[in-house]
Every structure is written in C-alpha cells, then in structure tokens.
Design a protein around this motif. Structure first.
Motif, short mmCIF file in Angstrom:
data_model
loop_
_atom_site.label_atom_id
_atom_site.label_comp_id
_atom_site.label_asym_id
_atom_site.label_seq_id
_atom_site.Cartn_x
_atom_site.Cartn_y
_atom_site.Cartn_z
N SER A 80 0.81 -1.22 0.00
CA SER A 80 0.00 0.00 0.00
C SER A 80 0.84 1.28 0.00
N ASP A 81 2.15 1.15 0.24
CA ASP A 81 3.03 2.33 0.22
C ASP A 81 3.54 2.66 -1.18
N LEU A 82 3.47 1.70 -2.10
CA LEU A 82 4.05 1.91 -3.43
C LEU A 82 3.33 3.03 -4.16
N ILE A 83 4.09 3.79 -4.94
CA ILE A 83 3.50 4.91 -5.67
C ILE A 83 3.57 4.64 -7.18
N LEU A 84 2.61 5.24 -7.90
CA LEU A 84 2.57 5.10 -9.36
C LEU A 84 3.00 6.43 -9.98
N VAL A 85 3.98 6.35 -10.89
CA VAL A 85 4.54 7.55 -11.51
C VAL A 85 4.27 7.51 -13.01
N ASN A 86 3.85 8.65 -13.58
CA ASN A 86 3.58 8.66 -15.03
C ASN A 86 4.85 9.05 -15.81
N ASP A 87 4.69 9.16 -17.13
CA ASP A 87 5.87 9.39 -17.98
C ASP A 87 6.43 10.80 -17.86
N LYS A 88 5.73 11.67 -17.10
CA LYS A 88 6.25 13.02 -16.87
C LYS A 88 6.94 13.14 -15.51
N ASP A 90 5.18 12.62 -12.67
CA ASP A 90 4.17 12.98 -11.66
C ASP A 90 3.72 11.72 -10.92
N VAL A 91 3.52 11.87 -9.60
CA VAL A 91 2.96 10.78 -8.82
C VAL A 91 1.44 10.81 -9.02
N ASP A 95 0.78 8.55 -1.66
CA ASP A 95 0.87 9.75 -0.82
C ASP A 95 2.30 10.25 -0.64
N TYR A 96 3.23 9.71 -1.39
CA TYR A 96 4.63 10.09 -1.20
C TYR A 96 5.20 10.71 -2.48
N GLY A 97 6.37 11.30 -2.35
CA GLY A 97 7.07 11.81 -3.52
C GLY A 97 7.90 10.70 -4.16
N VAL A 98 8.46 11.03 -5.34
CA VAL A 98 9.33 10.07 -6.02
C VAL A 98 10.76 10.63 -6.03
N ASN A 99 11.72 9.74 -5.90
CA ASN A 99 13.13 10.10 -6.02
C ASN A 99 13.38 10.54 -7.47
N ALA A 102 15.31 8.19 -9.55
CA ALA A 102 14.53 6.98 -9.89
C ALA A 102 13.73 7.23 -11.15
N PHE A 103 13.08 8.40 -11.23
CA PHE A 103 12.29 8.72 -12.42
C PHE A 103 13.19 8.87 -13.64
N VAL A 104 14.27 9.62 -13.48
CA VAL A 104 15.14 9.93 -14.63
C VAL A 104 15.77 8.65 -15.21
N ILE A 105 16.23 7.78 -14.36
CA ILE A 105 16.88 6.55 -14.84
C ILE A 105 15.82 5.55 -15.34
#
Ligand SMILES: [Zn+2]
Length: 261
Positions: A80-88, A90-91, A95-99, A102-105
């Motif tokens: 339940s902690d995992l977050i979903l990030v789109n191709d831009k 954005d989370v 409820d958390y931010g993304v590193n 992590a997104f760039v790589i």
C-alpha cells in the motif's frame, strides 16, 4: 510502446509466468512482488540512505511504473506504500514523492525497452566497489555466467543522474542486455518480471563480491568461452531468473507478512 497484440504475444511466450483473469489481479501481483523485492534488498543491506529503486511497469498504463515511496526504508515498504509515476514524473497514485533519480533513470530504461517489466538499481557495497574498476565481470563462476555476453559497462560518471539525457545514455549503454555496471556508481538490472529483475540484481551483487574475493586471493581461472556461453543458456534465461527468485519470495513473505498489507 508495443501494441496490445505484441504485448499479448510476449506474454504468451512467457508461459512460465502466472496467468491473470483481470488487470487488477496482475497489478496486485506485480506490486506484491515489488514490495517483497524491496524487503529482500533491505534484508541484504542494499540500501544506502535514500538511494536505490526498483520499478515495475503498470500492466495497463504501460508508460507508468510503480516505485518505492521516497524516504521510506526498503525494510518497511508495504504494497500500500508503493506509488505510481507517469511518464512526466508525476505521482498519480500514492501519498509520497518520487526520487528524481529513480524517475530519470527508470523512465528512460522502461521507454527504451518495451520488453522490460521491471528494473532494479541500488548502491550495494560489492556492486559499487566493482563498478569503480570500470570493467565487466569475468566468467569465473557458474552463477556469473548468467551475465556472460549479457551485461554492459556505462563507462562514464557525471554526478547524480538528474537529467533525462543522462537517463537516455544509460539506457543506451544497457542496450538489449539484462544488466549494466554504472562506473563509480553501482549496478542496474532489468527483467521480464519483477522477480527476474530482482534476482539478477541479487546474484550480480554476489558475483561482484565473488570476483573481488577471488581476485584478492589470487588469479581466478576463467571458464572458457564455449562453456561460459553454454552455462549462460542454462542459468541466464528469463525463466531461470524468475524461478530463482521464488524461494526468496516465499521466505520473505513468511518472515515479514506485513509487506503484503
Ligand atoms: Zn544510483
């Protein structure tokens, strides 16, 4: 991005993977494997502050991926902690931010490799130690043959990866292989399942440890190229990577069942 038909053909070819009746079931399964992979990375001590990330492509929105919540220790991560990030970047769920790294790589690796479902990267001690030597692993054990002719070196270091162009260069270095050694940084592995990407990371880290140990003690005997190639076909397949992860999954779920929450 592959078409729906291509994706289905790929999935049929992967008949060792579990089958799902709905995309929701498949998503939940992927997230459970992802949370378990984080717990295992925590258990093996692959965490270093907030560095490191494992991503899983969403089974429906193919340019979105699931990743760890920024700042949460690998050993505490639940489904339940995992977050979903789109191709831009954005989370879009969670409820958390993304590193940023992590997104760039990972966004560039997932974009460059439609066959890849998951990618794993961490600043594990033997992987980063080996990466400082700026060279590929040698075929000195049966296990490391999984990477024979199937890993690359990203022979550059330009600081923390925060620029999409750098992510693209890194994905280019990976090419169609299962792993890349990021010089002066660490390891990155990919797979057709979360299970596979996580397993390649774990066994690659240990292969770095084995070569560092063997090289410190003497001159390791190399497996000859024909035999290394044969062994690669035996221990380096997608199915082999998936199967090798299963005992670890069973172990971590039994030890830490709250990861499924
Ligand atoms: Zn890193």
């Amino acid at each position: 991005m592959p078409t729906t038909d291509e994706t289905e053909a790929l999935m049929r070819a992967r008949n060792y993977l579990p089958k799902f009746d709905t995309v929701e079931e498949e998503r939940l399964h992927r997230k459970q494997r992802l949370a378990a992979a984080y717990r295992l990375f925590g258990k093996f001590g692959f965490d270093e502050g907030v560095a490191g990330h494992i991503t899983a492509r969403d089974p429906e929105r193919l340019d979105h991926f699931w990743v760890n919540p920024f700042g949460v220790n690998f050993s505490h991560i639940r489904v339940s902690d995992l977050i979903l990030v789109n191709d831009k970047g954005d989370v879009v769920e969670g409820d958390y931010g993304v590193n940023t790294a992590a997104f760039v790589i990972h966004s560039q690796v997932h974009a460059a490799r439609p066959d890849v479902i998951a990618a794993a990267h961490a600043h594990s001690i033997y992987g980063k130690s080996w990466s400082a030597l700026g060279r590929l692993l040698d075929p000195i054990t049966q296990d490391v043959c999984a990477f024979y002719d199937d890993h690359a070196l990203f022979d550059d270091y330009t600081g923390v990866v925060l620029d999409l162009e750098e992510g693209k260069r890194l994905a280019h270095a990976l090419g169609d292989r299962k792993a890349v050694i990021l010089r002066n940084h660490g390891l990155l592995t990919v797979g057709h399942s979360v299970d596979e990407a996580a397993w390649w990371f774990i066994t690659m880290e240990r292969s770095c440890q084995a070569q560092l140990l063997a090289s410190a003690a003497g001159d390791p005997v190399l497996i000859d190229p024909d035999m290394a190639k044969l062994t690669a076909s035996q221990v380096g397949s997608h199915a082999s990577g998936y199967v090798s992860f299963q005992p670890l999954y069973e172990k971590i779920v039994r030890e830490q069942p709250d990861l499924l929450d």
